[in-house]
Design a protein around this motif. Sequence first.
Motif, PDB file in Angstrom:
ATOM      1  N   ALA A   1       0.838  -1.206   0.000  1.00  0.00           N
ATOM      2  CA  ALA A   1       0.000   0.000   0.000  1.00  0.00           C
ATOM      3  C   ALA A   1       0.874   1.258   0.000  1.00  0.00           C
ATOM      4  CB  ALA A   1      -0.932   0.004   1.206  1.00  0.00           C
ATOM      5  N   SER A   2       1.979   1.221   0.753  1.00  0.00           N
ATOM      6  CA  SER A   2       2.816   2.421   0.780  1.00  0.00           C
ATOM      7  C   SER A   2       3.547   2.603  -0.555  1.00  0.00           C
ATOM      8  CB  SER A   2       3.763   2.402   1.981  1.00  0.00           C
ATOM      9  OG  SER A   2       4.939   1.729   1.679  1.00  0.00           O
ATOM     10  N   GLU A   3       3.800   1.501  -1.256  1.00  0.00           N
ATOM     11  CA  GLU A   3       4.369   1.642  -2.615  1.00  0.00           C
ATOM     12  C   GLU A   3       3.371   2.312  -3.554  1.00  0.00           C
ATOM     13  OE1 GLU A   3       5.833  -2.088  -4.225  1.00  0.00           O
ATOM     14  OE2 GLU A   3       6.856  -2.499  -2.329  1.00  0.00           O
ATOM     15  N   ILE A   4       2.110   1.925  -3.422  1.00  0.00           N
ATOM     16  CA  ILE A   4       1.073   2.533  -4.271  1.00  0.00           C
ATOM     17  C   ILE A   4       0.944   4.029  -3.958  1.00  0.00           C
ATOM     18  CG2 ILE A   4      -1.435   2.595  -4.709  1.00  0.00           C
ATOM     19  CD1 ILE A   4      -0.265   0.303  -6.125  1.00  0.00           C
ATOM     20  N   LEU A   5       1.059   4.360  -2.670  1.00  0.00           N
ATOM     21  CA  LEU A   5       1.023   5.783  -2.294  1.00  0.00           C
ATOM     22  C   LEU A   5       2.150   6.548  -2.982  1.00  0.00           C
ATOM     23  CD1 LEU A   5       0.239   6.057   1.530  1.00  0.00           C
ATOM     24  CD2 LEU A   5      -1.239   6.538  -0.427  1.00  0.00           C
ATOM     25  N   GLN A   6       3.332   5.924  -3.031  1.00  0.00           N
ATOM     26  CA  GLN A   6       4.456   6.576  -3.721  1.00  0.00           C
ATOM     27  C   GLN A   6       4.140   6.741  -5.205  1.00  0.00           C
ATOM     28  OE1 GLN A   6       6.925   7.932  -1.954  1.00  0.00           O
ATOM     29  NE2 GLN A   6       5.918   7.054  -0.168  1.00  0.00           N
ATOM     30  N   ASP A   7       3.485   5.718  -5.794  1.00  0.00           N
ATOM     31  CA  ASP A   7       3.107   5.809  -7.212  1.00  0.00           C
ATOM     32  C   ASP A   7       2.195   7.008  -7.470  1.00  0.00           C
ATOM     33  OD1 ASP A   7       4.447   3.504  -7.754  1.00  0.00           O
ATOM     34  OD2 ASP A   7       2.674   2.224  -7.928  1.00  0.00           O
ATOM     35  N   LEU A   8       1.277   7.226  -6.544  1.00  0.00           N
ATOM     36  CA  LEU A   8       0.248   8.240  -6.768  1.00  0.00           C
ATOM     37  C   LEU A   8       0.705   9.632  -6.343  1.00  0.00           C
ATOM     38  CD1 LEU A   8      -2.955   6.303  -5.641  1.00  0.00           C
ATOM     39  CD2 LEU A   8      -2.011   6.585  -7.934  1.00  0.00           C
ATOM     40  N   SER A   9       1.850   9.688  -5.678  1.00  0.00           N
ATOM     41  CA  SER A   9       2.336  10.965  -5.183  1.00  0.00           C
ATOM     42  C   SER A   9       3.446  11.458  -6.110  1.00  0.00           C
ATOM     43  CB  SER A   9       2.837  10.752  -3.757  1.00  0.00           C
ATOM     44  OG  SER A   9       3.879  11.624  -3.460  1.00  0.00           O
ATOM     45  N   ILE A  10       3.420  12.736  -6.437  1.00  0.00           N
ATOM     46  CA  ILE A  10       4.397  13.284  -7.387  1.00  0.00           C
ATOM     47  C   ILE A  10       5.509  13.958  -6.622  1.00  0.00           C
ATOM     48  CG2 ILE A  10       4.729  14.823  -9.350  1.00  0.00           C
ATOM     49  CD1 ILE A  10       2.744  12.455  -9.643  1.00  0.00           C
TER      50      ILE A  10
END
Lengths: 274, 190
Positions: free
Chosen positions: A64-73
């Motif tokens: 989930a924290s990897e996905i957060l990194q994906d969605l954060s610029i």
Amino acid sequence: MRNKETSDLEISLLLEAIFQKYGYDFREYSQAHIRRRIMNRMAVSQFEDIAEIQSKVLNDATFASEILQDLSITVTEMFRDPLFYRSLRENVIPILKTYPFIKIWHAGCATGEEAYSMAILLQEEGLYERTTIYATDFNQMALNRAKDGIFSNKMIKEYTSNYQLAGGKESFSNYYTSNYDNVIMNQSLKKNIVWANHNLVTDSVFAEVNLILCRNVLIYFDKNLQNKVQTLFYNSLINGGILCLGSKESLRFSDLYAHYIELDTKQRIFKKKY
Amino acid sequence: MYYEAIVIGVSSGGMKALKFLSSSLPIHFSIPIIIVQHLSSKSDSHWIHLLNEKSQLNVKEVDEKEKITKGYIYIAPPNYHLMIEKDQTFSLTIDERVNFARPSIDVLFESAAEVFKNKLIGIVLTGSNSDGTNGIIRIKKYGGLAIIQDPTTAESEYMPKSAIAAIIPDHVLSLEKIIELLLKIDHKNK
């Protein structure tokens, strides 16, 4: 090719799941942007479909924290848009000089390059000692990097050129020490920067400040969310306070446009009316 | 077939090609045109003013959240990726470069294909890298029309050649013939 309407629905369910489980709200982000990031993740991690990502997000906090990194610029640079910083120097610094203490909110600071740029500018203008810069982001990993103030030296040539175009008064190399492939920003620049976790979408007014810098964050939001965040900014600024947006971001379509004066139309610098 | 938009990708050699294109289309041309051109991240809007002066259509740099409208030729701002939302408005992002480019042709083409599906025309013009190839593949997958500049007539043949190698293009034409084709399509579009 998978049906686009189905995958749109799956993406909105995924965003709902992330919000319900972890409290990060991407539901009012630009859909095209979110879609692109999710599709990239699917290709990289070889998922069959978006539902599979959703299930993994719900059951695996690390993922989930990897996905957060994906969605954060976190794409940023020192003195990004040098002419903006030049305008800050010419049009905004004289206003800030009239205050005994200055509070600046840098919203969405990512890895901190622009917060350090601001610190440098204020130091050169003799204002840094009486300033506090609150640099906030919802991405804790980016914030940690910002706090370290260690950047790759690959970009230094470009940053130096930006700094000079921005009207820098010193040699840019005075502000860091080199260490192998990295540069470390001077301790004196970090002194008055407070790094804090704040989410523009879900958190409320952060502090009452003289200047808000929020550049290339609002472009990722839909119109409704843009208006909400503009209200948050309006409520956080003192009367006569300054709002600085990214070079392609506009207040013109916001309900609050009439409550600001344009200090520099091209560089998107606004002053809240008294 | 009713087309809703035309997307164009162009890189080195693009100045001449875009001047020709924008000055050749008539005032009544009714399909909106959206262009990604690779430019230096620090270039200003002077170039767009120049194109606008010579065109019967309105040439402008994209504003974020702007609604796509006929009678316009839109150009992506330097240093931003350009994407299209479902409601046919524009989004800008500062995400990482794609194919060393920001704006990237692939980013525009892929998002346009998902919105306009088979009602989209994709055009790859002169350029010396392979940006646009993945994008034109996506446009074809959704049933859109692929037009590639004839590499022998392009200032830089690499980009059109790369696109031709990846798909079966609907048309491979010189710039003059591309204009003729667009006028024919626009005529039937009404």
